[in-house]
Design an enzyme around this catalytic site. Structure first.
Site, PDB file in Angstrom:
ATOM      1  N   GLU A 263     -24.818  14.900   5.197  1.00  0.00           N
ATOM      2  CA  GLU A 263     -23.562  14.363   5.705  1.00  0.00           C
ATOM      3  C   GLU A 263     -23.833  13.430   6.884  1.00  0.00           C
ATOM      4  O   GLU A 263     -24.592  13.792   7.775  1.00  0.00           O
ATOM      5  CB  GLU A 263     -22.636  15.512   6.138  1.00  0.00           C
ATOM      6  CG  GLU A 263     -22.252  16.434   5.001  1.00  0.00           C
ATOM      7  CD  GLU A 263     -21.308  17.563   5.423  1.00  0.00           C
ATOM      8  OE1 GLU A 263     -20.917  17.607   6.617  1.00  0.00           O
ATOM      9  OE2 GLU A 263     -20.963  18.398   4.576  1.00  0.00           O
ATOM     10  N   HIS A 282     -15.701  16.440   4.971  1.00  0.00           N
ATOM     11  CA  HIS A 282     -15.800  17.709   5.701  1.00  0.00           C
ATOM     12  C   HIS A 282     -14.572  17.904   6.597  1.00  0.00           C
ATOM     13  O   HIS A 282     -14.689  18.152   7.801  1.00  0.00           O
ATOM     14  CB  HIS A 282     -17.084  17.747   6.531  1.00  0.00           C
ATOM     15  CG  HIS A 282     -17.567  19.146   6.790  1.00  0.00           C
ATOM     16  ND1 HIS A 282     -18.894  19.495   6.827  1.00  0.00           N
ATOM     17  CD2 HIS A 282     -16.888  20.296   7.031  1.00  0.00           C
ATOM     18  CE1 HIS A 282     -19.013  20.784   7.082  1.00  0.00           C
ATOM     19  NE2 HIS A 282     -17.803  21.298   7.210  1.00  0.00           N
TER      20      HIS A 282
END
Length: 310
Positions: A263, A282
């Site tokens: 990420e 997220h």
């Protein structure tokens, strides 16, 4: 030098409460500035992070006066908890404060993916009007499988039952007669049964050596044809390449991912161009309301600890 360092976004009211009593440095981009963060931690007693700041050996070593790491969320895989505890640093997550946000995200994803029509904006704009192809399925009467049955999964089960879904759950850490199952009208089953009989599956497990790639090619193959998958737990629990193949082949009808192995997603990800896939950054546990709750819980914990040490 500040007493408190906050490296990622936090509710303003909670920040103001902390600033009233203690010196505080707030920079929601500090997660991307390791050298600046290390310098700030030389005299700080409190470090407050979300999921992007890696609280591990080098960072813990420079924080010689640290007494607490506050986590604006619940997952702790970005924090070396054992190393913190060895140095007497308390680790405090905001347990329970974002349960509702994640549960609503999961239910929204289940309904959207089963119905199928919500990904058709491009077709409709092009004038193809694909009504027959987009005749999706109702949520009522379907089966939701929850892998992991902690607080967030239980909130999800409650909402699924209200929509008329049957709910299965697999959690190796809970005995089959645990009262939470009956309280949420959920049937405990083995993982193989859950995979085979669920129309939608949602993941609610931490990332550990045992759960890494838990949903791999073999697990995906055992899922019902046309099932959908939601992962708002942790990246790495799902084998992304295997998921891409299952969606491209049509074995799965759709998937919604909020968390990823890396990420932010890197260029050239195997998920690029995959059909019937919804990606979010997220954010499942972050709403305006949950941000207030999470920030408040951590601010309270910080103020209490520093008061005890005064």
């Amino acid at each position: 030098m500040p007493d408190i360092v906050v490296t990622e976004f936090m509710d303003q009211d909670a920040l103001d409460r902390l600033r009233e009593i203690h010196d505080l440095h707030y920079d929601p981009t500090l997660a991307d500035k390791p050298e600046e963060l290390a310098a700030l931690l030389a005299d700080a007693r409190i470090l407050i992070v979300r999921n992007r700041t890696q609280v591990r050996g080098p960072l813990i070593a420079v924080g010689r006066k640290l007494v607490m790491v506050g986590r604006l969320g619940v997952g702790l895989d970005n924090i070396d908890v054992a190393a913190c505890e060895a140095k007497g640093i308390a680790v405090r997550p905001a347990s329970g404060a974002n349960d509702i946000a994640v549960a609503e995200y999961v239910i929204c994803g289940v309904m959207m993916l089963l119905r199928g029509a919500y990904l058709a904006t491009g077709d409709v704009m092009d004038g193809t009007w694909p009504r027959n192809r987009l005749m999706g399925r109702e949520t009522s009467g379907k089966t939701l499988g929850l892998i992991g049955f902690g607080a967030i999964a239980r909130e999800t089960a409650r909402r699924a039952r209200a929509l008329g879904m049957a709910v299965l759950a697999h959690d190796p850490f809970l005995p089959a007669d645990h009262p939470a199952f009956a309280a949420h009208e959920t049937r405990p089953v083995k993982l193989e049964e859950l995979l085979a009989h669920s129309d939608a599956i949602s993941l609610h497990v931490p990332l550990t050596p045992d759960t890494r790639n838990l949903i791999d090619a073999a697990a995906l193959a055992r899922m019902k044809p046309g099932a959908v998958l939601i992962n708002a737990a942790r990246g790495g629990v799902v084998d992304e390449a295997a998921l891409a193949d299952a969606l491209k082949s049509g074995h799965l009808a759709g998937a919604m991912l909020d968390v990823f192995e890396t990420e932010p997603l890197p260029a050239g990800t195997v998920l690029a161009g995959v059909p019937n896939l919804v990606l979010t950054p997220h954010i499942a546990g972050v709403t305006q309301e949950s941000n207030v709750r999470v920030s408040g819980v951590i601010a309270d914990a910080v103020l209490q600890l520093l008061k005890e040490q005064a």
